[in-house]
Design a protein around this motif. Structure first.
Motif, PDB file in Angstrom:
ATOM      1  N   PRO A   1       0.817  -1.225   0.000  1.00  0.00           N
ATOM      2  CA  PRO A   1       0.000   0.000   0.000  1.00  0.00           C
ATOM      3  C   PRO A   1       0.850   1.274   0.000  1.00  0.00           C
ATOM      4  O   PRO A   1       0.621   2.172  -0.810  1.00  0.00           O
ATOM      5  CB  PRO A   1      -0.801  -0.104   1.305  1.00  0.00           C
ATOM      6  CG  PRO A   1      -0.723  -1.509   1.732  1.00  0.00           C
ATOM      7  CD  PRO A   1       0.529  -2.082   1.151  1.00  0.00           C
ATOM      8  N   SER A   2       1.858   1.312   0.863  1.00  0.00           N
ATOM      9  CA  SER A   2       2.699   2.511   0.949  1.00  0.00           C
ATOM     10  C   SER A   2       3.456   2.751  -0.343  1.00  0.00           C
ATOM     11  O   SER A   2       3.517   3.878  -0.842  1.00  0.00           O
ATOM     12  CB  SER A   2       3.717   2.371   2.074  1.00  0.00           C
ATOM     13  OG  SER A   2       3.069   2.292   3.302  1.00  0.00           O
ATOM     14  N   LEU A   3       4.044   1.672  -0.886  1.00  0.00           N
ATOM     15  CA  LEU A   3       4.877   1.870  -2.067  1.00  0.00           C
ATOM     16  C   LEU A   3       4.047   2.241  -3.294  1.00  0.00           C
ATOM     17  O   LEU A   3       4.508   2.999  -4.147  1.00  0.00           O
ATOM     18  CB  LEU A   3       5.728   0.626  -2.345  1.00  0.00           C
ATOM     19  CG  LEU A   3       6.895   0.490  -1.368  1.00  0.00           C
ATOM     20  CD1 LEU A   3       7.751  -0.701  -1.728  1.00  0.00           C
ATOM     21  CD2 LEU A   3       7.752   1.758  -1.342  1.00  0.00           C
TER      22      LEU A   3
ATOM     23  N   VAL B   1       1.328   4.092  -3.192  1.00  0.00           N
ATOM     24  CA  VAL B   1       1.061   5.523  -3.029  1.00  0.00           C
ATOM     25  C   VAL B   1       2.291   6.348  -3.397  1.00  0.00           C
ATOM     26  O   VAL B   1       2.239   7.268  -4.218  1.00  0.00           O
ATOM     27  CB  VAL B   1       0.616   5.842  -1.582  1.00  0.00           C
ATOM     28  CG1 VAL B   1       0.587   7.339  -1.340  1.00  0.00           C
ATOM     29  CG2 VAL B   1      -0.758   5.248  -1.311  1.00  0.00           C
ATOM     30  N   ILE B   2       3.445   5.985  -2.793  1.00  0.00           N
ATOM     31  CA  ILE B   2       4.659   6.770  -3.046  1.00  0.00           C
ATOM     32  C   ILE B   2       5.073   6.693  -4.511  1.00  0.00           C
ATOM     33  O   ILE B   2       5.460   7.683  -5.120  1.00  0.00           O
ATOM     34  CB  ILE B   2       5.797   6.286  -2.123  1.00  0.00           C
ATOM     35  CG1 ILE B   2       5.468   6.694  -0.688  1.00  0.00           C
ATOM     36  CG2 ILE B   2       7.134   6.866  -2.534  1.00  0.00           C
ATOM     37  CD1 ILE B   2       6.408   6.131   0.333  1.00  0.00           C
TER      38      ILE B   2
ATOM     39  N   VAL C   1       3.176   6.232  -7.144  1.00  0.00           N
ATOM     40  CA  VAL C   1       2.286   6.989  -8.036  1.00  0.00           C
ATOM     41  C   VAL C   1       2.419   8.493  -7.823  1.00  0.00           C
ATOM     42  O   VAL C   1       2.468   9.257  -8.771  1.00  0.00           O
ATOM     43  CB  VAL C   1       0.816   6.546  -7.850  1.00  0.00           C
ATOM     44  CG1 VAL C   1      -0.122   7.463  -8.619  1.00  0.00           C
ATOM     45  CG2 VAL C   1       0.644   5.112  -8.315  1.00  0.00           C
ATOM     46  N   ILE C   2       2.488   8.933  -6.538  1.00  0.00           N
ATOM     47  CA  ILE C   2       2.468  10.381  -6.337  1.00  0.00           C
ATOM     48  C   ILE C   2       3.850  11.040  -6.361  1.00  0.00           C
ATOM     49  O   ILE C   2       3.945  12.250  -6.445  1.00  0.00           O
ATOM     50  CB  ILE C   2       1.741  10.795  -5.034  1.00  0.00           C
ATOM     51  CG1 ILE C   2       2.512  10.317  -3.811  1.00  0.00           C
ATOM     52  CG2 ILE C   2       0.312  10.292  -5.004  1.00  0.00           C
ATOM     53  CD1 ILE C   2       2.125  11.087  -2.578  1.00  0.00           C
ATOM     54  N   ALA C   3       4.934  10.243  -6.272  1.00  0.00           N
ATOM     55  CA  ALA C   3       6.249  10.889  -6.254  1.00  0.00           C
ATOM     56  C   ALA C   3       7.227  10.337  -7.285  1.00  0.00           C
ATOM     57  O   ALA C   3       7.828  11.096  -8.044  1.00  0.00           O
ATOM     58  CB  ALA C   3       6.853  10.795  -4.854  1.00  0.00           C
ATOM     59  N   LEU C   4       7.374   8.998  -7.344  1.00  0.00           N
ATOM     60  CA  LEU C   4       8.422   8.450  -8.211  1.00  0.00           C
ATOM     61  C   LEU C   4       8.025   8.514  -9.685  1.00  0.00           C
ATOM     62  O   LEU C   4       8.813   8.913 -10.536  1.00  0.00           O
ATOM     63  CB  LEU C   4       8.757   7.012  -7.801  1.00  0.00           C
ATOM     64  CG  LEU C   4       9.229   6.874  -6.353  1.00  0.00           C
ATOM     65  CD1 LEU C   4       9.460   5.417  -5.997  1.00  0.00           C
ATOM     66  CD2 LEU C   4      10.502   7.675  -6.116  1.00  0.00           C
ATOM     67  N   PHE C   5       6.766   8.160  -9.972  1.00  0.00           N
ATOM     68  CA  PHE C   5       6.306   8.241 -11.352  1.00  0.00           C
ATOM     69  C   PHE C   5       6.406   9.669 -11.891  1.00  0.00           C
ATOM     70  O   PHE C   5       6.953   9.879 -12.983  1.00  0.00           O
ATOM     71  CB  PHE C   5       4.878   7.691 -11.471  1.00  0.00           C
ATOM     72  CG  PHE C   5       4.217   7.951 -12.781  1.00  0.00           C
ATOM     73  CD1 PHE C   5       4.638   7.284 -13.925  1.00  0.00           C
ATOM     74  CD2 PHE C   5       3.201   8.891 -12.880  1.00  0.00           C
ATOM     75  CE1 PHE C   5       4.037   7.542 -15.143  1.00  0.00           C
ATOM     76  CE2 PHE C   5       2.594   9.160 -14.095  1.00  0.00           C
ATOM     77  CZ  PHE C   5       3.017   8.477 -15.232  1.00  0.00           C
TER      78      PHE C   5
END
Lengths: 294, 274
Positions: free
Chosen positions: A18-20, A22-23, A25-29
């Motif tokens: 779940p955390s990864l 979110v992270i 999609v909203i930051a790394l991508f």
């Protein structure tokens, strides 16, 4: 045994998923997308041009633009001065409120208030304080005859950046106090008792007991604050809008992307900023030995 | 002995000035919000409001029919964010601290790396995603991106590393599954760290401004900071009213902090950020 390892890995992926997601999609991508977009000319105001591939042209343009170098300098100046002040003040206050005295709880809470006040509110408050006509700062100085006439604190090259630093220090020193206070509480009183028996002066106790034991947490606090300060946006945006030599990299990136709708150039700027922050983190982690990983 | 007395007084003097310096802007705002509009900006400012009035607070509730809704929205979003962060960050933290799996180091570095990405780089992409999911102007767009974060994962990982392994090994031998160990043994031990994370995420959600401003665009969906911003532009000259409105935003978080502070500082201390 192998089966056991597979099961453990499965559980682990389930736990981090779940955390990864979110992270990711909203930051790394988005940063990868920015990297890709930075090689194209994407100008939303000129859709007829399409999205031609321009290679490194966006980067070349950035590195030959004096506005970028000015923003880089302003950001560095702001980061170094604010974070240094916050560390010194934060450490001093943390050590003071770590001692037992009457009304300690109340004082700790009062010190932390600036951190709790939403930025929308506090930025507005500082605008009012620095206002040249109705502002508290000007009125106070005029009352004490230090200043003879209203001074435009936020609209002058000499003072605008100092105002931003003052507001930032006021707002984020509490965060520093909080982390350092937590660190101070992990130091066993026995160390101080031993130093006292050896006849160490308060200054030497600070230098040889407090500082070395607090070093790991100081480094982590410094790292977090530096990364944050380097990305400063709201305070600058509300107080000066980037005028009077206060434009930082975040403000410049926002301006190029959203005001000029030059997405290619804006993406390239975001990538450059990301690289600067990576370099800073690398220096902290490797050279100063902040053990973030272990 | 005399020197000690003098030092003590000096210490108190310093402490009081620090408290005044940090509190002053807040106290001036509180007192201005309790004055009639035309007195709010008088110089020199009177810290004790006279005449004293609660009119501004009453007016806050009357001028916007949505004000109670903003309060409810903010409380709702903050509670959901805290629950999600506690659950997801502790799950990920446990995996990073205790389990071994391929790609662990890379994933942990990527998590930390996400803290270094400037917001300007993520906004456009995130808006496009929210838009294609039909989430614009819904709470999903605010809840999901704030449901987990690198800082929380890092905090929990550090804390779990400090818990003695023996505790869970015994349970493991007894045949408990990893998930059961996490839920029954590890989480109850982690309350100090969870307390700290709860306050951090409450603060983040409660004060969130930029992203909600982009995705929430009708007044009935606003959170308090957005409502305040709207207030500020509508009643720009009525400082007393704007300040009274902002008290609704500041006071809850200050109360929460006052209430939890002992626990909170202990929580960070035991996570041993080192």
């Amino acid at each position: 045994m192998d089966k056991e390892a597979t099961r453990e890995a499965k559980t682990a992926y389930l736990l981090v998923a779940p955390s990864l997601i979110v992270i990711g999609v909203i930051a790394l991508f988005p940063i990868l997308r920015s990297l890709w977009m930075s090689f194209y000319a994407i100008d939303l105001t000129l859709p007829q041009l399409g999205r031609p591939f321009v290679g490194l042209a966006n980067y070349l343009e950035i590195f030959t633009d004096s506005r970028f170098w000015a923003a880089l300098w302003n950001t560095t100046y702001f980061t170094v001065i604010s974070v240094t002040l916050e560390l010194v003040l934060g450490l001093a206050i943390a050590m003071l409120v770590n001692r037992p005295f009457a009304g300690r709880g109340l004082l700790r809470a009062s010190v932390l208030i600036p951190w709790a006040i939403p930025t929308v509110v506090s930025a507005q408050m500082w605008r009012w304080i620095f206002n040249d006509k109705a502002g508290i700062l000007g009125s106070l100085l005029q009352n004490f005859k230090i200043l003879s006439e209203p001074y435009p604190w936020l609209a002058s090259v000499e003072t605008a950046r100092l105002c931003i630093i003052a507001a930032d220090v006021w707002k984020t020193t509490p965060f520093m106090v909080l982390l350092l206070l937590a660190g101070l509480q992990t130091i066993s009183p026995e160390y101080y008792e031993a130093a006292m028996v050896d006849g160490a002066t308060p200054f030497r106790r600070f230098l040889h007991v407090t500082l070395p034991l607090l070093k790991p947490i100081i480094l982590v606090a410094l790292l977090f604050r530096t990364l944050d300060a380097f990305r400063i946006f709201d305070l600058v945006y509300v107080l000066t809008g980037g005028a009077f030599k206060t434009e930082t990299l975040s403000v410049l990136t926002s301006d190029v992307t959203f005001k000029c709708s030059d997405y290619g150039q804006g993406s390239a700027l975001a990538v450059v900023m990301f690289c600067c922050i990576m370099v800073i983190s690398f220096i902290f982690i490797k050279v100063l030995g902040a053990k973030v990983e272990e | 002995m005399k020197k000690n007395q003098a030092l003590k007084y000096l210490l108190y003097l310093v402490l009081i000035s620090i408290a005044l310096l940090t509190m002053a802007p807040f106290l001036v705002s509180v007192s201005a919000s309790l004055k009639p509009a035309e007195k709010a900006l008088e110089w020199p400012p009177n810290l004790i409001p006279s005449p004293f009035t609660l009119d501004n607070y009453a007016k806050v509730w009357q001028v916007s029919p949505f004000f109670p809704k903003w309060l409810v929205n903010s409380v709702f979003l903050a509670i959901v964010h805290v629950i999600c962060q506690l659950l997801f960050c502790s799950m990920a933290g446990y995996a990073f601290a205790r389990l071994s799996f391929p790609g662990k180091k890379l994933l942990f570095l990527a998590t930390l790396g996400s803290m270094m990405i400037p917001a300007q780089a993520t906004m456009i992409s995130n808006y496009a995603i929210a838009n294609s999911l039909g989430w614009v102007n819904t709470f999903y767009a605010v809840i999901v991106p704030g449901a987990a974060g690198a800082f929380g994962i890092f905090l929990m990982t550090q804390f779990f590393k400090g818990i003695p392994r023996e505790l869970e090994e015994a349970a493991h031998i007894d045949g408990c599954s990893r998930l059961l160990i996490f839920w029954r043994i590890i989480l109850p031990l982690a309350t100090p760290a969870l307390g700290a994370l709860a306050i951090f995420s409450f603060q983040g959600s409660w004060n969130g401004f930029m992203w909600p401003l982009i995705v929430l665009n009708t007044p009935e969906n606003f959170t308090l900071p957005l409502g305040l911003n709207y207030f500020r532009s509508e009643y720009a000259t009525d400082w007393a009213l704007v300040l009274a409105g902002s008290m609704f935003n500041s006071v809850p978080i200050i109360l929460i902090f006052l209430f939890f502070q002992r626990y909170f500082i202990k929580g960070i201390a035991t996570t041993g950020l080192k």
